[in-house]
Write an enzyme that holds these catalytic residues in place. Structure first.
Site, mmCIF file in Angstrom:
data_model
loop_
_atom_site.group_PDB
_atom_site.id
_atom_site.type_symbol
_atom_site.label_atom_id
_atom_site.label_comp_id
_atom_site.label_asym_id
_atom_site.label_seq_id
_atom_site.Cartn_x
_atom_site.Cartn_y
_atom_site.Cartn_z
ATOM 1 N N GLU A 134 -11.231 0.123 4.416
ATOM 2 C CA GLU A 134 -10.422 0.618 5.336
ATOM 3 C C GLU A 134 -9.470 1.508 4.440
ATOM 4 O O GLU A 134 -9.439 1.842 3.269
ATOM 5 C CB GLU A 134 -9.559 -0.471 5.852
ATOM 6 N N HIS A 194 2.737 -0.857 15.023
ATOM 7 C CA HIS A 194 1.606 -1.863 14.526
ATOM 8 C C HIS A 194 2.170 -3.079 14.070
ATOM 9 O O HIS A 194 1.810 -4.138 14.395
ATOM 10 C CB HIS A 194 0.467 -1.310 13.924
ATOM 11 N N ARG A 201 2.705 -0.895 4.661
ATOM 12 C CA ARG A 201 1.568 -1.779 4.178
ATOM 13 C C ARG A 201 0.176 -1.282 4.033
ATOM 14 O O ARG A 201 -0.245 -0.559 4.690
ATOM 15 C CB ARG A 201 1.733 -2.739 5.254
#
Ligand code: SIN
Length: 553
Positions: free
Chosen positions: A128, A355, A390
């Site tokens: 990712e 998010h 993050r």
């Protein structure tokens, strides 16, 4: 802003009183892991605001990051986390997250969590954004959170000394301020059938998740209204890093449809972001292309949309083919099919959305806040582990690690029971007219999206502060008797603080991009700390965030 320490008027001795050792507020990964960590060693009550499995955790598609592969290293995962965090990560919590995280994941597998496996039967490790190594575990491609929640809920339900109260809204942390001390003593809660109740506890844990509902575009469920952060503010605990909301680059952009997340794992499998002409929008922006960290990709998309006047960009996953996509991402394929989209054939319209809230209640590495007896973990907490942005798939990991650590700290601290004591809280009636709650909620969300979104500027944020003054006069001085009103009050509290924090940070860093301060400033390598009893924020340079407790345990 109203300086009320409690949202509603009440007299504690007129309400039902319940006693336990620890009350955990929130039923996502952090809350469940805390409850499981406390195990049957003490009496625990876990409050879920709605159904037990309605949380950001259950909605999480991808994944859990862990350095499990023999050719991956703890240092590699640490370095990727630090790089994503744009100079604001606290190094000690990061190392702890990564090291203990790998053990937590092995424990989960031992508890029976199902994950996707490779041909040899080992956990399949995906890629990712921001990761330089394959290290993301998934379940059924895009249903990791659902399986994680199932596994933890099953384990929690087996505990004899855990009581689960679902559809139970926590309004406030009760603080014992007698004899000049300050100590969390329990929570005031509300249940549609039982009404208001006092839950006295030796330890209170805020594991309430994020506040994505503050922004018009969000991947979060409707329960993500920042309740824990607002409760901690009213209780007098320190908050940190409130200017950092992470915007996920790819949520589905279909008019009228919810902003369904299109997992980063799709880009991990090779999908790329393109414009209407099919040109890659990430070419020449970053070496990792469409898999750069979320702050970079979201900003690039927003700038592209501003310069072209278009409403969305496109995710090209066609190389996977319809069958390939359906096999790898069955849930997403089903969801897209509902909108007539086939990822093997069609480009997917996408747009960034709020998010993950990086900021929260400041804690040490064991979940302790600076209010004795009050703990926080998961998205509601700020440990400095994410810096200014993050890293993908570090959040479920965070909930596991810091939930487990909070449980151990609570048992070790073995705080005394402060309650019961009498609380009489009165609120002066307001003469002001009423404003429609749903109007305030939607105006607030639009204002935050337009002015405190992926890119912000001082002038526009000043305007938003003016709007907060107006809304606060109507909503913060009122007394509501149901969650929709309390949620709006919490959203207003956190939204105002997030805006003030974003104004205070006169630089661009990680998820916080200011058009009037486009550069990163070395002088701002630190965290703003906010307390309701201080007129101005305090400052904590990187390396010193971990909370120092005031008072004794
Ligand atoms: C995703 O699947 O893209 C979300 C995972 C995360 O937020 O880390």
């Amino acid at each position: 802003m109203s300086d009320r320490q409690l949202l509603i008027p009440f007299r504690s001795n007129l309400l039902p009183q319940i006693f336990c050792d620890t009350v955990v507020v929130g039923s996502g990964v952090a809350g469940l892991r805390t409850a499981i960590g406390l195990g049957d060693r003490s009496d625990v009550i876990l409050l879920a605001k709605e159904a037990l499995d309605l949380s950001n955790t259950s909605w999480a598609q991808g994944g859990i990051a862990a350095a499990l592969s023999p050719d991956d290293t703890i240092d590699g995962h640490v370095n990727d986390t630090l790089e994503a965090g744009a100079g604001l990560c606290e190094p000690d919590p990061v190392r702890l997250l990564v090291q203990q995280g790998a053990d937590e994941v092995r424990r989960l597998l031992g508890w029976g969590m199902r994950v996707d496996r490779d041909n040899a039967g080992a956990p399949a490790l995906g890629l990712e954004g921001g990761h330089h190594h394959h290290r993301i575990l998934h379940t059924d491609g895009d249903a990791t959170g659902t399986e994680l929640a199932r596994c933890l809920i099953e384990r929690a339900r087996a505990l004899q000394r855990l009581r689960i109260f679902d559809r139970c809204f926590a309004l406030d942390v009760l603080v014992d301020r007698r004899r000049g001390q300050r100590r969390a003593a329990g929570v005031l809660s509300w249940h549609p059938r039982h009404g208001l109740q006092i839950i006295w506890a030796k330890a209170v844990v805020l594991a309430t998740g994020g506040c994505g509902q503050l922004w018009r575009e969000t991947s979060n469920p409707r329960v993500a209204t920042g309740d824990g952060v607002a409760m901690a503010w009213r209780a007098g605990a320190t908050l940190a890093d409130l200017e950092f909301m992470q915007f996920h680059p790819t949520t589905l952009y279909v008019a009228g449809a919810p902003r369904h997340l299109i997992s980063e794992a799709v880009r991990g499998e090779g999908a790329t972001l393109v414009d209407r002409q099919g040109r890659s929008i990430m070419d020449g922006v970053h070496a990792l292309g469409s898999l750069a960290t979320r702050d970079i990709v979201s900003r690039t998309i927003i700038r592209h949309l501003a310069s072209t006047g278009e409403s969305h960009v496109l995710l090209d996953a066609r190389a996977m083919g319809s069958d390939g996509f359906r096999t790898r991402f069955p849930g997403l394929a089903r969801m897209l099919g509902g909108y007539g989209l086939d990822a093997g054939r069609d480009l997917i319209p996408v747009h960034p959305a709020a998010h993950y809230f990086v900021g929260g209640v400041r804690t040490d590495m064991d979940g302790r806040t600076d209010l004795p007896g009050l703990y926080a973990c998961g998205e509601a907490a700020a440990t400095g582990v994410h810096g200014a942005n993050r890293l993908a798939s570090n959040s479920l990991l965070e909930g596991l690690v810091f939930g487990a650590r909070a449980a151990e700290a609570i048992l070790a601290d073995d705080s005394p029971q402060a309650g019961p004591f009498t609380i009489v809280h009165e609120v002066e009636a307001t003469e002001r007219g009423e404003l429609d709650l749903s109007d305030i909620r939607s105006s607030l969300r639009s204002a935050m999206w337009r002015n405190v979104g992926v890119e912000r500027s001082g002038a526009r944020m000043q305007d938003v502060l003016g709007m907060f003054d107006f809304w606060n006069r109507y909503a913060m001085e009122r007394v509501f008797d149901a969650p929709d009103g309390w949620e709006v009050q919490n959203l207003l509290t956190v939204g105002r603080l997030a805006t003030q924090a974003a104004l205070a940070r006169t630089e661009s860093r990680g998820t916080h991009a200011r058009s009037d301060f486009p550069d990163t400033s070395e002088a701002m390598a630190g965290h703003f700390l906010w307390r309701s009893d201080a007129a101005k924020p305090a400052w904590s340079p990187v390396g010193q965030l971990a909370c120092t407790r005031v008072g004794s345990t």
